[in-house]
Design a protein around this motif. Structure first.
Motif, PDB file in Angstrom:
ATOM      1  N   SER A   1       0.813  -1.221   0.000  1.00 20.11           N
ATOM      2  CA  SER A   1       0.000   0.000   0.000  1.00 20.11           C
ATOM      3  C   SER A   1       0.844   1.267   0.000  1.00 20.11           C
ATOM      4  CB  SER A   1      -0.938   0.001   1.213  1.00 20.11           C
ATOM      5  OG  SER A   1      -1.888  -1.027   1.114  1.00 20.11           O
ATOM      6  N   ASN A   2       1.887   1.316   0.851  1.00 20.82           N
ATOM      7  CA  ASN A   2       2.689   2.546   0.910  1.00 20.82           C
ATOM      8  C   ASN A   2       3.413   2.792  -0.409  1.00 20.82           C
ATOM      9  OD1 ASN A   2       4.148   0.215   1.648  1.00 20.82           O
ATOM     10  ND2 ASN A   2       5.702   1.401   2.742  1.00 20.82           N
TER      11      ASN A   2
ATOM     12  N   SER B   1      -4.196  -2.752   0.140  1.00 18.34           N
ATOM     13  CA  SER B   1      -5.478  -2.891   0.842  1.00 18.34           C
ATOM     14  C   SER B   1      -5.735  -1.834   1.918  1.00 18.34           C
ATOM     15  CB  SER B   1      -5.550  -4.282   1.497  1.00 18.34           C
ATOM     16  OG  SER B   1      -4.431  -4.490   2.344  1.00 18.34           O
ATOM     17  N   ALA B   2      -4.850  -0.843   2.052  1.00 21.88           N
ATOM     18  CA  ALA B   2      -5.025   0.172   3.095  1.00 21.88           C
ATOM     19  C   ALA B   2      -6.214   1.080   2.802  1.00 21.88           C
ATOM     20  CB  ALA B   2      -3.755   1.014   3.218  1.00 21.88           C
ATOM     21  N   LYS B   3      -6.770   1.659   3.843  1.00 22.20           N
ATOM     22  CA  LYS B   3      -7.928   2.542   3.726  1.00 22.20           C
ATOM     23  C   LYS B   3      -7.641   3.696   2.771  1.00 22.20           C
ATOM     24  CE  LYS B   3      -8.763   5.364   7.095  1.00 22.20           C
ATOM     25  NZ  LYS B   3      -9.126   5.950   8.398  1.00 22.20           N
TER      26      LYS B   3
ATOM     27  N   ASN C   1      -8.694  -3.773   4.043  1.00 21.36           N
ATOM     28  CA  ASN C   1      -8.264  -4.185   5.386  1.00 21.36           C
ATOM     29  C   ASN C   1      -9.442  -4.277   6.340  1.00 21.36           C
ATOM     30  OD1 ASN C   1      -5.518  -4.592   5.022  1.00 21.36           O
ATOM     31  ND2 ASN C   1      -5.016  -2.440   5.380  1.00 21.36           N
ATOM     32  N   GLN C   2     -10.398  -3.368   6.185  1.00 23.27           N
ATOM     33  CA  GLN C   2     -11.555  -3.366   7.088  1.00 23.27           C
ATOM     34  C   GLN C   2     -12.332  -4.685   6.969  1.00 23.27           C
ATOM     35  OE1 GLN C   2     -15.143  -3.089   6.578  1.00 23.27           O
ATOM     36  NE2 GLN C   2     -15.335  -3.126   8.814  1.00 23.27           N
TER      37      GLN C   2
ATOM     38  N   GLY D   1      -2.839 -12.644  11.907  1.00 26.44           N
ATOM     39  CA  GLY D   1      -2.159 -11.689  11.040  1.00 26.44           C
ATOM     40  C   GLY D   1      -2.944 -11.352   9.790  1.00 26.44           C
ATOM     41  N   SER D   2      -2.325 -10.519   8.953  1.00 29.09           N
ATOM     42  CA  SER D   2      -2.947 -10.048   7.712  1.00 29.09           C
ATOM     43  C   SER D   2      -2.337 -10.775   6.521  1.00 29.09           C
ATOM     44  CB  SER D   2      -2.728  -8.542   7.576  1.00 29.09           C
ATOM     45  OG  SER D   2      -1.337  -8.279   7.442  1.00 29.09           O
ATOM     46  N   ASP D   3      -2.651 -10.292   5.310  1.00 30.86           N
ATOM     47  CA  ASP D   3      -2.152 -10.965   4.120  1.00 30.86           C
ATOM     48  C   ASP D   3      -0.644 -10.795   3.925  1.00 30.86           C
ATOM     49  OD1 ASP D   3      -2.243  -8.308   3.453  1.00 30.86           O
ATOM     50  OD2 ASP D   3      -3.322  -8.569   1.568  1.00 30.86           O
TER      51      ASP D   3
END
Length: 374
Positions: free
Chosen positions: A107-108, A128-130, A146-147, A253-255
């Motif tokens: 995302s960044n 996937s960030a907001k 992410n949500q 955790g996340s992806d």
């Protein structure tokens, strides 16, 4: 003589009408943090990334040609540690006439690429960030938000501890990772709704942060769950440390953890005995390819299906190419500007994640696909 001239003109006219139209070349930049010296990726990942792009081009070449187009792709690879390269290289792609940027998975990095090429349509394969979802319609992602992923993870965590009155958890997050911070915030919110009690929120920096100060906390407080929504190298390091202090900890955790083929969490010697769960926007490719037309075409060919990479990024690349071809053949843009207008109007309906959210279990150091939740 009149008859000959008339016949000649008729033939000439027929030739003009039947002559093939000139093929329009569509420049697409495929950007990713996959430089050979990148410590967080591998040469194998780079080869499979390039294989996926080539496979997508090969499978759509004839359809594109019948629509009057040809993809002219360029691979723009850089080192993940030099994040500003995403901005600079996107700027170069825009100035060199790229119609579309298929952007970085992080995302960044993707947000920087958008800043570098604000006037060029782009789609990230995994961001996937907001903040990504708040961009204008010219910049899209094929990831689940992410949500949504955090909501599924929180509900699956609660199901794991079914019957327990109060689930306690701690959160350790990489402060230099936009998506990680966003995922943690979403999980905290969902966990609060479900009655979880947060004991600790700790921010870290680097791939092997100094966490010695946390040892006493984990030995005394012993939270049921530890949230590590970080990339796989950091998460693997932390799981190895914390599981020694408290072997009963359940990690979520996340992806960024990767799957059973990619990343540092799966099959890591330091994670022996560790257990947990993670969520991803993509199932393994043998299942995920069945969700869209080009993927189904790959599955029909046994040799192609067996050779196709199992990573989520490979599936997403193929889907991005399919969506681009559909956009071109449906709206027939003659140049970059017309493509941009078509993308602005119809991109959101073309470039969509069809996979739902996949749950992977961490068992004794191995990540295993569990199920997909639509």
């Amino acid at each position: 003589m009149k008859l000959l001239v008339s016949s000649f003109l008729l033939l000439a006219s027929s030739f003009v009408h039947s002559a093939p139209k000139e093929t329009i070349k569509v420049k697409i930049s495929f950007m990713e943090a996959l430089a050979p010296k990148d410590t967080t990726s591998s040469e194998r990942f780079q080869k499979e990334y390039e294989y996926a792009v080539q496979t997508g081009k090969d499978l759509t070449r004839e359809k594109l040609r019948s629509c009057g187009y040809e993809i002219n792709d360029e691979k723009v690879l850089y080192d993940a540690s030099d994040t500003l390269q995403a901005l600079e290289l996107a700027k170069k792609s825009e100035s060199s006439g790229a119609w579309l940027i298929v952007g970085p998975r992080r995302s960044n990095h993707y947000l920087l690429a958008v800043k570098g090429a604000p006037e060029t349509p782009s789609v990230s394969i995994m961001a996937s960030a907001k903040e990504v979802y708040e961009l204008n319609p010219m910049h899209l992602t094929l990831a689940q938000s992410n949500q949504k992923m955090a909501s599924v993870l929180a509900s699956q965590t609660k199901a794991k501890f079914k019957g327990k009155k109060e689930i306690t958890f701690a959160s350790i997050v990489s402060e230099d990772c936009v998506s990680c911070l966003d995922f943690a915030s979403s999980y905290n919110s969902e966990a609060k709704k479900l009655g979880f009690k947060k004991l600790l929120e700790h921010k870290i920096a680097g791939e092997q942060p100094d966490v010695a100060e946390l040892e006493s906390f984990f030995k005394s407080q012993k939270p049921d769950v530890v949230l590590l929504p970080n990339y796989s190298k950091v998460s693997s390091f932390l799981i190895g440390k914390i599981s020694k202090w408290n072997p009963d900890t359940f990690f979520v955790g996340s992806d960024g953890w990767g799957d059973n083929n990619y990343g540092f969490v799966h099959n890591s010697p330091q994670l022996e005995g560790a257990s947990g769960m993670t969520v991803k926007g993509f199932p393994p490719s043998d299942k995920g390819l069945s969700f869209f037309n080009l993927g189904k075409q790959i599955l029909k060919n046994p040799s192609m299906a067996s050779a196709f990479p199992s990573s989520g990024s490979a599936q997403s690349l193929i889907k991005a190419i399919e969506d681009t071809v559909d956009l071109l053949c449906t709206f027939k843009p003659k140049d970059k500007n017309q493509f941009k207008q078509a993308f602005l109007k119809h991109g959101k309906s073309e470039f969509k994640n069809p996979w739902g959210i996949s749950v992977f279990k961490l068992s004794d150091g191995e990540l295993v696909f569990d199920k997909t939740i639509k």
